[in-house]
Design a protein around this motif. Structure first.
Motif, PDB file in Angstrom:
ATOM      1  N   LYS A   5      -8.449  -3.738   8.412  1.00 35.25           N
ATOM      2  CA  LYS A   5      -7.802  -2.568   7.816  1.00 35.25           C
ATOM      3  C   LYS A   5      -6.924  -1.931   8.882  1.00 35.25           C
ATOM      4  N   LYS A   6      -5.616  -2.086   8.728  1.00 38.64           N
ATOM      5  CA  LYS A   6      -4.688  -1.797   9.807  1.00 38.64           C
ATOM      6  C   LYS A   6      -4.228  -0.347   9.880  1.00 38.64           C
ATOM      7  N   PHE A   7      -4.205   0.384   8.776  1.00 43.21           N
ATOM      8  CA  PHE A   7      -3.600   1.714   8.819  1.00 43.21           C
ATOM      9  C   PHE A   7      -4.513   2.734   8.155  1.00 43.21           C
ATOM     10  N   ASN A   8      -4.256   3.974   8.464  1.00 41.78           N
ATOM     11  CA  ASN A   8      -5.034   5.090   7.944  1.00 41.78           C
ATOM     12  C   ASN A   8      -4.541   5.431   6.539  1.00 41.78           C
ATOM     13  N   HIS A   9      -5.464   5.488   5.592  1.00 41.37           N
ATOM     14  CA  HIS A   9      -5.099   5.799   4.207  1.00 41.37           C
ATOM     15  C   HIS A   9      -4.921   7.296   3.979  1.00 41.37           C
ATOM     16  N   LEU A  10      -5.350   8.110   4.931  1.00 37.42           N
ATOM     17  CA  LEU A  10      -5.166   9.568   4.898  1.00 37.42           C
ATOM     18  C   LEU A  10      -5.765  10.211   3.657  1.00 37.42           C
ATOM     19  N   SER A  11      -6.793   9.608   3.084  1.00 37.25           N
ATOM     20  CA  SER A  11      -7.499  10.145   1.902  1.00 37.25           C
ATOM     21  C   SER A  11      -6.554  10.396   0.733  1.00 37.25           C
ATOM     22  N   LEU A  21       4.697  10.134   3.561  1.00 40.37           N
ATOM     23  CA  LEU A  21       5.244   9.596   4.802  1.00 40.37           C
ATOM     24  C   LEU A  21       6.767   9.524   4.752  1.00 40.37           C
ATOM     25  N   ALA A  22       7.330   9.222   3.580  1.00 40.01           N
ATOM     26  CA  ALA A  22       8.787   9.198   3.459  1.00 40.01           C
ATOM     27  C   ALA A  22       9.362  10.598   3.667  1.00 40.01           C
ATOM     28  N   LYS A  42       0.158  10.105  13.747  1.00 41.84           N
ATOM     29  CA  LYS A  42      -0.022   8.708  14.129  1.00 41.84           C
ATOM     30  C   LYS A  42       0.414   7.771  13.005  1.00 41.84           C
ATOM     31  N   ALA A  43       0.120   8.143  11.761  1.00 40.18           N
ATOM     32  CA  ALA A  43       0.561   7.333  10.630  1.00 40.18           C
ATOM     33  C   ALA A  43       2.085   7.367  10.505  1.00 40.18           C
ATOM     34  N   LEU A  44       2.673   8.535  10.744  1.00 39.71           N
ATOM     35  CA  LEU A  44       4.125   8.663  10.672  1.00 39.71           C
ATOM     36  C   LEU A  44       4.804   7.856  11.768  1.00 39.71           C
ATOM     37  N   GLN A  45       4.200   7.809  12.930  1.00 40.48           N
ATOM     38  CA  GLN A  45       4.765   7.040  14.034  1.00 40.48           C
ATOM     39  C   GLN A  45       4.848   5.560  13.670  1.00 40.48           C
ATOM     40  N   GLN A  46       3.814   5.031  13.056  1.00 44.19           N
ATOM     41  CA  GLN A  46       3.833   3.629  12.627  1.00 44.19           C
ATOM     42  C   GLN A  46       4.818   3.409  11.489  1.00 44.19           C
ATOM     43  N   PHE A  47       5.085   4.444  10.699  1.00 43.83           N
ATOM     44  CA  PHE A  47       5.987   4.330   9.563  1.00 43.83           C
ATOM     45  C   PHE A  47       7.449   4.388   9.990  1.00 43.83           C
ATOM     46  N   GLY A  93       9.277   2.743  21.298  1.00 45.93           N
ATOM     47  CA  GLY A  93       8.713   4.030  21.698  1.00 45.93           C
ATOM     48  C   GLY A  93       9.671   5.167  21.452  1.00 45.93           C
ATOM     49  N   TYR A  94      10.155   5.284  20.225  1.00 52.71           N
ATOM     50  CA  TYR A  94      11.178   6.280  19.903  1.00 52.71           C
ATOM     51  C   TYR A  94      10.592   7.663  19.636  1.00 52.71           C
TER      52      TYR A  94
END
Length: 168
Positions: A5-11, A21-22, A42-47, A93-94
């Protein structure tokens, strides 16, 4: 167990999470920094980082891919027009996440996520680094050569001035 399970579902359900996220990515691109919880940052960074990478090459295909995730034409245009040239030489690393403490109402961990190249405080005193390669002489041997060359060039000049003053 959470194997694979790679990413956080954020409930949240999938559609809500993608929309959230968009919207957060659009706000980040528009305002260059936003405050949110640490988990969402952290989820936004991956997005958002793969989309910034795609924006470095301005093609119709990349614009369509980014637009399908962000869904705001003005933000996509700003990403390709303004943000991409500024991060063009950066290999990744933006974004930067800075933890701010806890929120008063519910004690949630808060953080500020920002685009790295748009922070004037951190980037004000830094000079652009000179790109170096690993081949060639070391700096120590360059310093020895430079000092001997400098001493050799200054010594005759001093002698000429001394002889000119003696002749007059």
């Amino acid at each position: 167990m959470r194997h694979g399970k790679k990413f956080n579902h954020l409930s949240r359900k999938t559609a809500h999470r993608k929309s959230m996220l968009a919207n957060m990515a659009c706000s980040l691109i528009e305002h260059k920094r936003i405050n949110t919880t640490v988990a969402k940052a952290k989820a936004l960074q991956q997005f958002v980082e793969p989309m910034i990478t795609k924006s470095k090459e301005d093609t119709t295909h990349n614009r369509r891919i980014v637009y399908s995730r962000l869904r705001q034409k003005e933000v996509v245009a700003e990403l390709f027009r303004d943000v991409a040239p500024k991060v063009g030489d950066r290999p990744g690393g933006y974004t930067r996440i800075i933890k701010l403490g806890n929120r008063l109402g519910d004690n949630a961990d808060m953080a500020m996520i920002e685009l790295v190249d748009y922070n004037e405080i951190y980037n004000a005193d830094k000079q652009p680094k000179k790109k170096t390669t690993r081949r060639g002489r070391s700096k120590k041997s360059d310093a020895v050569v430079d000092t001997t060359a400098a001493a050799a060039t200054t010594a005759p000049v001093v002698d000429k001035k001394a002889t000119n003053e003696e002749e007059e």
